[in-house]
Design an enzyme around this catalytic site. Structure first.
Site, PDB file in Angstrom:
ATOM      1  N   ALA A  35      -0.982  40.006 -15.206  1.00 45.49           N
ATOM      2  CA  ALA A  35      -2.259  39.408 -14.548  1.00 45.49           C
ATOM      3  C   ALA A  35      -2.052  39.776 -13.016  1.00 45.49           C
ATOM      4  O   ALA A  35      -0.946  40.102 -12.775  1.00 45.49           O
ATOM      5  CB  ALA A  35      -2.371  37.806 -14.840  1.00 45.49           C
ATOM      6  N   LYS A  36      -3.170  39.686 -12.517  1.00 45.65           N
ATOM      7  CA  LYS A  36      -3.307  39.932 -10.879  1.00 45.65           C
ATOM      8  C   LYS A  36      -2.364  39.226 -10.102  1.00 45.65           C
ATOM      9  O   LYS A  36      -1.905  39.636  -9.028  1.00 45.65           O
ATOM     10  CB  LYS A  36      -4.544  39.879 -10.413  1.00 45.65           C
ATOM     11  CG  LYS A  36      -5.565  41.258 -10.792  1.00 45.65           C
ATOM     12  CD  LYS A  36      -6.876  40.944 -10.294  1.00 45.65           C
ATOM     13  CE  LYS A  36      -7.571  42.383 -10.746  1.00 45.65           C
ATOM     14  NZ  LYS A  36      -8.936  42.232 -11.053  1.00 45.65           N
ATOM     15  N   ARG A  37      -1.824  38.027 -10.712  1.00 46.09           N
ATOM     16  CA  ARG A  37      -0.972  37.216  -9.862  1.00 46.09           C
ATOM     17  C   ARG A  37       0.390  37.838  -9.905  1.00 46.09           C
ATOM     18  O   ARG A  37       1.327  37.240  -9.161  1.00 46.09           O
ATOM     19  CB  ARG A  37      -1.016  35.504 -10.349  1.00 46.09           C
ATOM     20  CG  ARG A  37      -0.715  35.450 -11.654  1.00 46.09           C
ATOM     21  CD  ARG A  37      -0.554  34.267 -12.206  1.00 46.09           C
ATOM     22  NE  ARG A  37      -0.622  34.106 -13.822  1.00 46.09           N
ATOM     23  CZ  ARG A  37      -1.571  34.420 -14.672  1.00 46.09           C
ATOM     24  NH1 ARG A  37      -2.548  34.470 -14.492  1.00 46.09           N
ATOM     25  NH2 ARG A  37      -1.062  34.278 -15.908  1.00 46.09           N
ATOM     26  N   THR A  72     -10.756  42.011  -7.409  1.00 47.70           N
ATOM     27  CA  THR A  72     -10.723  40.702  -7.255  1.00 47.70           C
ATOM     28  C   THR A  72      -9.123  40.409  -6.854  1.00 47.70           C
ATOM     29  O   THR A  72      -8.386  39.721  -6.923  1.00 47.70           O
ATOM     30  CB  THR A  72     -10.851  39.764  -8.376  1.00 47.70           C
ATOM     31  OG1 THR A  72     -10.151  40.291  -9.466  1.00 47.70           O
ATOM     32  CG2 THR A  72     -12.642  39.756  -8.412  1.00 47.70           C
TER      33      THR A  72
END
Ligand code: GLU
Length: 273
Positions: free
Chosen positions: A244-246, A13
């Protein structure tokens, strides 16, 4: 002696970041230290969020980091039949029920009741559909946690950090174990595949320790073997927040593009060579 089998199970994701590198290296080292195997599983059941380019990037980034996995990669999007069979077994044991509540209806019901106990993913579902003769189509499937807990009896799991942990079957309440759009859930797919792949040691971040409670209940209900667990600490940024991926700047990809070497990234991820 039982062979140690670990796995890294990312969801495509977003791009992998240093936290993923830490988790992957943790799993590889645990397997290698025991002379065992390290597997890679792509957790791509949620087609609303997963993208093929992120999956390609997982293989590329892990290879660049110097990681190799044993055997073929398991893709959860190809395992629907196994999840359906598990769901059917749970239904046959009377441990599930269909739920057609919308988020709005659930929120209204909780407000009318003056609140609901808080679980790891938010307020617990008040059980509205539990005793309704609901339609099975167009519905999510929930686990009747109290019944599953009663049927399983006293449960525990062993964590290499925390030791023996007593299971709270209703920590997540009557959680959705099959979403209406994707037909399964993280918890169900995870236990079915950990068993299918012969995983003996589940290593993952401590943020997933609560998940092990419901996963242990599902293992009991499905008669699956129980792995050991090792929930490890999470990498944090300078402000103590988990990565986090952000946090694009800490993606393995951007570190690599900025000229950081694989050994340096491994060290940043907590595994100096
Ligand atoms: N797919 C999950 C994640 O990326 C990992 C779950 C697990 O290791 O059990 O957070």
């Amino acid at each position: 002696m039982v062979e140690t089998v670990t796995r890294f199970a990312p969801s495509p994701t977003g791009y992998l970041h240093l936290g993923h590198a830490h988790a992957a290296l943790f799993a590889v080292r645990a397997a290698r230290a025991a002379g065992g195997r390290f597997l890679l599983r792509i957790e791509d059941i949620d087609f609303t969020r997963c993208r093929p380019e992120y999956e390609d990037a997982i293989f590329e980034d892990l290879a660049w980091l110097g990681l190799s996995w044993d055997g073929p990669v398991l893709r959860q999007s190809e395992r629907r039949a196994a999840y359906d069979a598990a769901l059917a077994a749970l239904a046959a044991a009377g441990l599930t029920y269909p739920c057609s509540c919308t988020r709005k209806e659930i929120a209204a019901e909780i407000a009318a009741a003056g609140g609901a106990p808080q679980g790891p993913d938010g307020p617990l579902y008040p059980g509205t559909c539990r005793n309704r003769s609901g339609r099975g189509d167009e519905a999510a499937i929930r686990l009747d946690c109290a019944k599953a807990g009663r049927q399983a009896g006293v449960l525990e799991f062993f964590d290499r950090g925390a030791g023996r942990v007593a299971v709270d079957a209703c920590l997540f309440g009557d959680a959705v174990i099959a979403r209406r759009d994707i037909g399964t859930s993280y918890h169900l797919a995870c236990v079915v595949d950990d068993a299918h792949q012969g995983v003996t040691l589940v290593t993952r971040g401590e943020d997933l320790l609560p998940a092990t409670h419901i996963q242990r209940v599902l293992q009991a209900a499905l008669g699956l073997p129980v792995p050991q667990y090792h929930h490890h600490g999470l990498l944090r940024d300078e402000d103590g927040r988990r990565l986090a991926k952000r946090d694009a700047a800490r993606s393995i990809r951007s570190l690599r593009e900025a000229g950081t070497s694989p050994a340096e990234v491994r060290a940043l991820a907590g595994f100096a060579d």
